[in-house]
Write a protein that holds these residues in place. Sequence first.
Motif, short mmCIF file in Angstrom:
data_model
loop_
_atom_site.label_atom_id
_atom_site.label_comp_id
_atom_site.label_asym_id
_atom_site.label_seq_id
_atom_site.Cartn_x
_atom_site.Cartn_y
_atom_site.Cartn_z
N UNK A 1 -6.68 -12.80 4.91
CA UNK A 1 -5.75 -13.82 5.74
C UNK A 1 -4.70 -13.00 6.34
N UNK A 2 -4.47 -13.20 7.53
CA UNK A 2 -3.24 -12.73 8.27
C UNK A 2 -2.47 -13.73 8.92
N UNK A 3 -1.17 -13.53 9.10
CA UNK A 3 -0.48 -12.45 9.02
C UNK A 3 -0.14 -11.96 7.45
N UNK A 4 0.66 -11.02 7.36
CA UNK A 4 1.17 -10.82 5.71
C UNK A 4 2.37 -10.05 5.98
N UNK A 5 3.30 -9.86 4.88
CA UNK A 5 4.69 -9.24 4.97
C UNK A 5 4.70 -7.80 5.00
N UNK A 6 3.70 -7.44 3.89
CA UNK A 6 3.47 -5.88 3.52
C UNK A 6 1.93 -5.61 3.76
N UNK A 7 1.86 -4.42 4.41
CA UNK A 7 0.58 -3.75 4.45
C UNK A 7 0.28 -2.65 3.58
N UNK A 8 -0.92 -2.36 3.21
CA UNK A 8 -1.05 -1.08 2.45
C UNK A 8 -2.31 -0.56 2.28
N UNK A 9 -2.51 0.73 2.19
CA UNK A 9 -4.00 1.11 1.97
C UNK A 9 -4.00 1.89 0.56
N UNK A 10 -4.86 2.76 0.15
CA UNK A 10 -4.85 3.21 -1.19
C UNK A 10 -3.77 4.31 -1.52
N UNK A 11 -2.82 4.83 -0.41
CA UNK A 11 -2.14 5.58 -0.61
C UNK A 11 -0.74 5.49 0.01
N UNK A 12 -0.84 4.53 1.03
CA UNK A 12 0.33 4.18 1.83
C UNK A 12 0.77 2.89 1.96
N UNK A 13 1.98 2.42 2.04
CA UNK A 13 2.49 1.10 2.49
C UNK A 13 3.34 1.07 3.74
N UNK A 14 3.51 -0.25 4.26
CA UNK A 14 4.70 -0.36 5.14
C UNK A 14 5.02 -1.78 5.28
N UNK A 15 6.18 -2.01 5.85
CA UNK A 15 7.04 -3.31 5.72
C UNK A 15 6.80 -3.65 7.41
N UNK A 16 6.15 -5.03 7.64
CA UNK A 16 5.99 -5.38 9.22
C UNK A 16 7.42 -5.69 9.47
#
Length: 682
Positions: free
Chosen positions: A536-551
């Motif tokens: 589902x999109x959109x989402x508040x915080x995105x991450x992968x296996x090592x990193x994350x960021x706030x939208x």
Amino acid sequence: MQRMTNVLRLLCLVVCLGLLQACADSYSRPLKAEVGGEAAAEHVYKVDASDAVAEIQPTMYGIFFEDINFAADGGIYAEMIKNRSFEFDEPMMGWEQPESNRFSMNENSGFAMPVKANPDEANKNFLRVDVKAENGYRLTNSGYRGMGIREGSQYNLSLMARVMEGDVSLNVMLKDSTGQELGRTTVSLSGSDWNKYESAITANGTAMKGHVEIAFEGTGTVDLDMVSMFPADTWKNRPQGLRKDLVQLLADLDPGFLRFPGGCIVEGRTLDRRYQWKKTVGDIENRFTLINRWNTEFDHRPTPDYFQSFGLGFFEYFQLSEDLGAEPLPILSCGMACQFNTAQLVPMDELDPYVQDALDLIEFANGPVSSEWGKLRADMGHPEPFNMKYIGIGNEQWGPEYIKRYKEFEKAIKSQYPDMIIVSGSGPYPDGEMFDYGMAELKKLNAEIIDEHYYRNPEWFLENADRYDKYDRNGPKIFAGEYAAQSVAIASPDNKNNWNCALSEAAFMTGLERNAEVVQLTSYAPLFAHADGWQWTPDLIWFNNLEAYGTPNYYVQKLFSTNRGTHVLELTDESQAITGQEGMYATAAKDEEAKELIFKVVNVNNAEQAITFDVSGVNGLQRKGKKLVLHSDNMQQVNSFENPKQLSPSEEEIKVKGDQFEVSVAPHSLTVFRVGYKDLVN
């Protein structure tokens, strides 16, 4: 000819006089700019700091958590092994026996076969491995779209094993996507009884999509279960805990509450697959695994390997709430499966177990250690109560069947726990027949807090900034439980967390805060999304296996939450609340603890806007204040892994003279002003 010349001169004189008068008028009154106009406008915003409209509840801005987009397993729950206990519907999902295992020197090297030993228990399966050739058999686990491995970090291995025959040890290795080894440990096995083995690996390299490989040394038959790998550096260094960077992003929001575990996940597609909190507490190895209701919900993002291990269960949710200083707000099934799927109903004469689950949950959270469920909480390491104040009944249910079931829950809960605040729901939409019916019926019942949801386009959010201005001050309080502007359409895979959506949410949120007398809890939804595992999109915080960021949406939420204030104030422009006139939205609050005034201003114009804040009700403002700005001229701007803070707040100092101060707000911006005061006028 001379007469014509005189006429022309007279006309020129009239035009010039008109222009001079127009210029004079422009100095005597502010320019008015329409939305999208290029000319800067001047505004005078008046506020009486001594006259509070209402308290802003500590719960005003919170967090909605749902296990969608691999938010729990593969996300905030830091377990790296997928299907660690072989309990998925396909017990070997996540595990591979490489082709090189099958034949070595024309001999069978070994084979692994799931064994169903306890079909009625949570941990019903284990893996039996027959190792036929010395150093010949291997198993790999891919993790959740790979495993994030960081150079220099320690990873803790644990597993249950028994040796049925022979002499076998395990070489457990971390490897990158090319097969290069990044670290290993050896586990020597012994004994025919189940034993727990623990070891650690320090990685000598980094991989975004690594994996674990187990090489079997020796020959014999070995049984394995609960094969687990966690980073040592978890949130608060708890063994088998939560992913530190993701929790930190939540902590930075300073949330007033944590709603869990959802969301539609509470309901399940069927009643059998609903979320049952009692199956998520106690020893981890004895928690039932359940297929995630989002696994194949959307054709555009099927995820048949999406299950819930419940390593992140209700105890951990309560613990996380406590860590964040947030009120826990659990939502429970009301005996209705998702009405967008099967719409199964438990018969009214069979509702008692569902109601009892709610009563038992309150005891688990708040009961003494001498009670059955309070004792379990204590046994899990938390003898003190969690002091839960809120409980939600149903998620997005609607219609007469929901009202009938809600009444039964309310009666039972209030009879035993009269101070417990019950959250009800108005359905999945913010208007229409379902919404109107639910709101009318819940008002008749004197419902305490009603949960409203809105997933609409940015224009809707701009147009509805005054939504709660018209709500009954003596009616139920409102929980704006799920909202997010949709750049394309609801559930579209093409939705973006762009600045256009985030700015429209900011405008809408000024209306939530301005009506703090009615709106007492708010949360964006959904919270998390795995870059390779989202549905589902959109989402508040995105991450992968090592990193994350706030939208950009995250930073809007953060600016509101961390600049909450204690009391909302009436802020007016020409005696009217600022709800979108001339493209401006604004609200004011005071923080009596910090002795500061807080102004949040949203400008959706293409031009800078000049504002004079005219403050009364104080004995002097501090001469310096703070200005926090979130701004972009690119309405399609997004953040990314490559540039995670491309759109994030900047801070600067402002100067204040007397009880007025002049500021400017950039086009397409959210700006927060904080100005200290000495004392309020009594």
